[in-house]
Design a protein around this motif. Structure first.
Motif, mmCIF file in Angstrom:
data_model
loop_
_atom_site.group_PDB
_atom_site.id
_atom_site.type_symbol
_atom_site.label_atom_id
_atom_site.label_comp_id
_atom_site.label_asym_id
_atom_site.label_seq_id
_atom_site.Cartn_x
_atom_site.Cartn_y
_atom_site.Cartn_z
ATOM 1 N N LEU A 103 0.806 -1.227 0.000
ATOM 2 C CA LEU A 103 0.000 0.000 0.000
ATOM 3 C C LEU A 103 0.841 1.280 0.000
ATOM 4 N N SER A 104 1.963 1.283 0.727
ATOM 5 C CA SER A 104 2.797 2.505 0.758
ATOM 6 C C SER A 104 3.218 2.894 -0.652
ATOM 7 N N ARG A 105 3.652 1.877 -1.399
ATOM 8 C CA ARG A 105 4.117 2.157 -2.762
ATOM 9 C C ARG A 105 2.937 2.570 -3.646
ATOM 10 N N GLU A 106 1.837 1.817 -3.505
ATOM 11 C CA GLU A 106 0.668 2.093 -4.349
ATOM 12 C C GLU A 106 0.141 3.520 -4.129
ATOM 13 N N LEU A 107 0.087 3.944 -2.859
ATOM 14 C CA LEU A 107 -0.462 5.269 -2.551
ATOM 15 C C LEU A 107 0.592 6.372 -2.624
ATOM 16 N N ASN A 108 1.858 5.978 -2.802
ATOM 17 C CA ASN A 108 2.972 6.933 -2.704
ATOM 18 C C ASN A 108 2.895 7.681 -1.366
ATOM 19 N N TYR A 109 2.644 6.906 -0.323
ATOM 20 C CA TYR A 109 2.494 7.501 1.009
ATOM 21 C C TYR A 109 2.954 6.453 2.027
ATOM 22 N N ASN A 110 3.876 6.827 2.872
ATOM 23 C CA ASN A 110 4.449 5.838 3.793
ATOM 24 C C ASN A 110 3.474 5.549 4.942
ATOM 25 N N ILE A 111 2.841 4.381 4.889
ATOM 26 C CA ILE A 111 1.892 4.034 5.959
ATOM 27 C C ILE A 111 2.613 3.340 7.126
ATOM 28 N N MET A 112 3.916 3.279 7.073
ATOM 29 C CA MET A 112 4.751 2.732 8.162
ATOM 30 C C MET A 112 4.314 1.320 8.535
ATOM 31 N N MET A 113 4.085 0.508 7.503
ATOM 32 C CA MET A 113 3.681 -0.884 7.749
ATOM 33 C C MET A 113 4.866 -1.652 8.313
ATOM 34 N N SER A 114 4.671 -2.256 9.456
ATOM 35 C CA SER A 114 5.743 -3.007 10.106
ATOM 36 C C SER A 114 5.267 -4.433 10.361
ATOM 37 N N HIS A 115 5.794 -5.371 9.588
ATOM 38 C CA HIS A 115 5.408 -6.782 9.753
ATOM 39 C C HIS A 115 6.300 -7.398 10.833
ATOM 40 N N ARG A 116 6.034 -7.045 12.070
ATOM 41 C CA ARG A 116 6.917 -7.473 13.165
ATOM 42 C C ARG A 116 6.471 -8.758 13.827
ATOM 43 N N GLY A 117 5.315 -9.297 13.433
ATOM 44 C CA GLY A 117 4.825 -10.544 14.003
ATOM 45 C C GLY A 117 3.827 -10.317 15.134
ATOM 46 N N VAL A 118 2.825 -11.194 15.200
ATOM 47 C CA VAL A 118 1.804 -11.131 16.248
ATOM 48 C C VAL A 118 1.771 -12.463 16.985
ATOM 49 N N LEU A 119 1.965 -12.383 18.308
ATOM 50 C CA LEU A 119 1.874 -13.586 19.158
ATOM 51 C C LEU A 119 0.505 -13.638 19.818
ATOM 52 N N LYS A 151 9.484 -21.738 25.521
ATOM 53 C CA LYS A 151 10.857 -21.204 25.426
ATOM 54 C C LYS A 151 11.096 -20.510 24.078
ATOM 55 N N GLU A 152 10.363 -20.943 23.054
ATOM 56 C CA GLU A 152 10.482 -20.266 21.757
ATOM 57 C C GLU A 152 9.784 -18.889 21.816
ATOM 58 N N VAL A 153 8.707 -18.818 22.606
ATOM 59 C CA VAL A 153 8.031 -17.529 22.800
ATOM 60 C C VAL A 153 9.009 -16.563 23.456
ATOM 61 N N LYS A 154 9.702 -17.046 24.478
ATOM 62 C CA LYS A 154 10.660 -16.209 25.210
ATOM 63 C C LYS A 154 11.797 -15.744 24.285
ATOM 64 N N ALA A 155 12.248 -16.657 23.410
ATOM 65 C CA ALA A 155 13.335 -16.286 22.496
ATOM 66 C C ALA A 155 12.847 -15.232 21.493
ATOM 67 N N PHE A 156 11.600 -15.355 21.052
ATOM 68 C CA PHE A 156 11.068 -14.413 20.059
ATOM 69 C C PHE A 156 10.755 -13.067 20.701
ATOM 70 N N CYS A 157 10.320 -13.125 21.967
ATOM 71 C CA CYS A 157 9.909 -11.892 22.651
ATOM 72 C C CYS A 157 10.517 -11.882 24.062
ATOM 73 N N PRO A 158 11.794 -11.489 24.191
ATOM 74 C CA PRO A 158 12.510 -11.636 25.472
ATOM 75 C C PRO A 158 11.851 -10.979 26.687
#
Ligand SMILES: Cc1cc2nc3c(=O)[nH]c(=O)nc-3n(C[C@H](O)[C@H](O)[C@H](O)COP(=O)(O)OP(=O)(O)OC[C@H]3O[C@@H](n4cnc5c(N)ncnc54)[C@H](O)[C@@H]3O)c2cc1C
Length: 416
Positions: A103-119, A151-158
């Motif tokens: 969308l940022s590219r399509e709209l030429n507007y930085n929507i600050m999309m951050s694919h950081r993951g959802v637990l 323990k994998e949750v802890k490693a992903f999100c200290p």
């Protein structure tokens, strides 16, 4: 439309920023339009954008009673994910996720999309079984999903506590890696700018006070800035869907509840992802300004006050401190509320109605932000063609008559 790029930024920086143009036109209402969209939030503006871009409908207006993005679009915590249980929801939210990615590219507007993951955390065996089932269902639908042990949750999100003696110990979590957050006002402004550039009139401070019909066919809308003739009206008003539908005597299967959120003082980067817990009923992410953005579920009572009650805050903070002990030393800065329209099956409505030319996009409950481009895309299709496309079809009003509900309470549980 003035393009935004590095060269222009440097040029403007060197010349005192005097050459920037307004991002969108301040339009005056015309006597008539091919379609009027009520509600200048993300969904309404996305609908206008896709109507103009994909269906060639540019003689349209978005009328907004306040300022664009001043409703739930400006109040939400911007969590984006598509890991719902049922096929219909996965199709809708994953369609939106696909659109978000470019969308940022399509709209030429930085929507600050951050694919950081959802637990999404599990705190007991029953919840773990439900979530693992959801992971399998998600994978069958092409939604990115995986199961993490504690323990994998802890490693992903200290910073998260996985202490075994906690009241609600974390025993595992689902992870959607391409879920995340973005910037709400940038999305609204980006859609507004692109739609306005294609000829859409965006009219702020223009409240719809009535809707005119002739034998159950739409003929126009009455507003605080005059009457506008039109044959198509799309109601995209989030917490006020029933109010607008009520102008036509339509009663929708919707309840309106307050939903609140709060943010902390800014911190250095401390939380790498979004964390949600249905059982303790809280979720948190960190904004690009450093604030911890914290939310919970809806207030249980029906109300149109945009505030929320203190016991919800008290409960969510107690739960949060158990999950993230460091939060006990953080000061909270702001709290606010919005009104969310909730359907009995916790799924939205994208539908025609018994009044010809009147379309409803609402009932998104606590989680409609993530759907913004997908919702706009599907509603534009419906308004242009007068028939729901494959993505919208399961979300029409007929489901409340046929009983073919999309019961997503499990996946929509802690707000979002
Ligand atoms: C505290 C909170 C946190 C949330 N967090 C998330 C989240 O993390 N992730 C997620 O997916 N969703 C979240 N949501 C839900 C999400 O905000 C909404 O589903 C989504 O923003 C709805 O967008 P919209 O464009 O339909 O509504 P809005 O942005 O509310 O736009 C509707 C507009 O209609 C206008 N309007 C109303 N009546 C009239 C009238 N008579 N005439 C003209 N205009 C009118 C309003 O002023 C408003 O601007 C959250 C909601 C809240 C309140």
């Amino acid at each position: 439309m003035q393009r935004y790029n590095v060269v222009r930024l440097i040029r403007e920086g060197l010349s005192g920023h005097k050459g920037w143009q307004p991002a969108w036109r301040k339009a005056e209402p015309k006597p008539s339009y091919d379609a009027v969209i009520i509600g200048g939030g993300g969904h309404g503006l996305a609908t206008a954008y896709y109507l103009a871009k994909l269906h060639g409908m540019t003689n349209i207006a978005v009328v907004e009673k306040g300022w664009i993005g001043g409703g739930n679009s400006g109040r939400n915590t911007t969590i984006i994910r598509s890991n719902y249980l049922y096929d219909a929801s996965a199709a809708l939210y994953n369609h939106a996720l696909t659109l978000w990615k470019d969308l940022s590219r399509e709209l030429n507007y930085n929507i600050m999309m951050s694919h950081r993951g959802v637990l999404n955390l599990a705190h007991d065996e029953g919840e773990a079984r439900q979530l693992k089932r959801r992971v399998e269902a998600n994978r069958l639908n092409g939604v990115q999903a995986e199961w993490l042990e504690a323990k994998e949750v802890k490693a992903f999100c200290p910073p998260i506590s996985v202490a075994a003696d906690a009241r609600y110990p974390v025993i595992g979590a689902t992870l959607q890696r391409d879920g995340g957050v973005n910037r709400h006002d940038a999305v609204v402004w980006g859609f507004a700018r692109a739609a306005s550039d294609m000829g859409v009139d965006i009219i702020e401070q223009c409240e719809v006070t009535g809707i005119d019909t002739d034998k159950d066919v739409i003929t126009g809308v009455r507003t605080t800035r005059g009457t506008i003739a039109t044959e198509k009206v799309a109601c995209v008003t989030a917490g006020h869907t029933s109010v607008i539908a009520g102008m036509l005597g339509l009663r929708l299967p919707i309840e309106s509840h307050p939903l609140q959120a709060l943010v902390s003082e800014p911190l250095k980067p401390v939380l790498p992802c979004v964390v949600m817990s249905n059982a303790v009923h809280v979720y948190m992410s960190q904004s690009s300004k450093g604030e911890l953005v914290i939310g919970a579920g809806i207030d249980p009572y029906l109300s149109y006050t945009q505030r929320g009650s203190f016991d919800i805050i008290e409960h969510q903070m107690a739960a949060l401190i158990e999950l993230f002990p460091f939060v006990s030393r953080v000061r909270m800065m702001r709290q606010w509320g919005g009104i969310v329209d909730v359907c009995p099956d916790a799924s939205p409505i994208i539908s025609k109605t018994p009044v010809k030319g009147f379309y409803v996009d609402g009932g998104w409950g606590t989680g409609g932000w993530k759907a913004t481009p997908g919702s706009g895309h599907a509603l534009a299709d419906l308004v242009a063609n007068d028939e729901p496309n494959a993505i919208a079809a399961p979300f029409t009003l007929e489901r409340f008559v046929t009983g073919n509900l999309v019961a997503e309470h499990g996946a929509a549980a802690v707000a979002h």
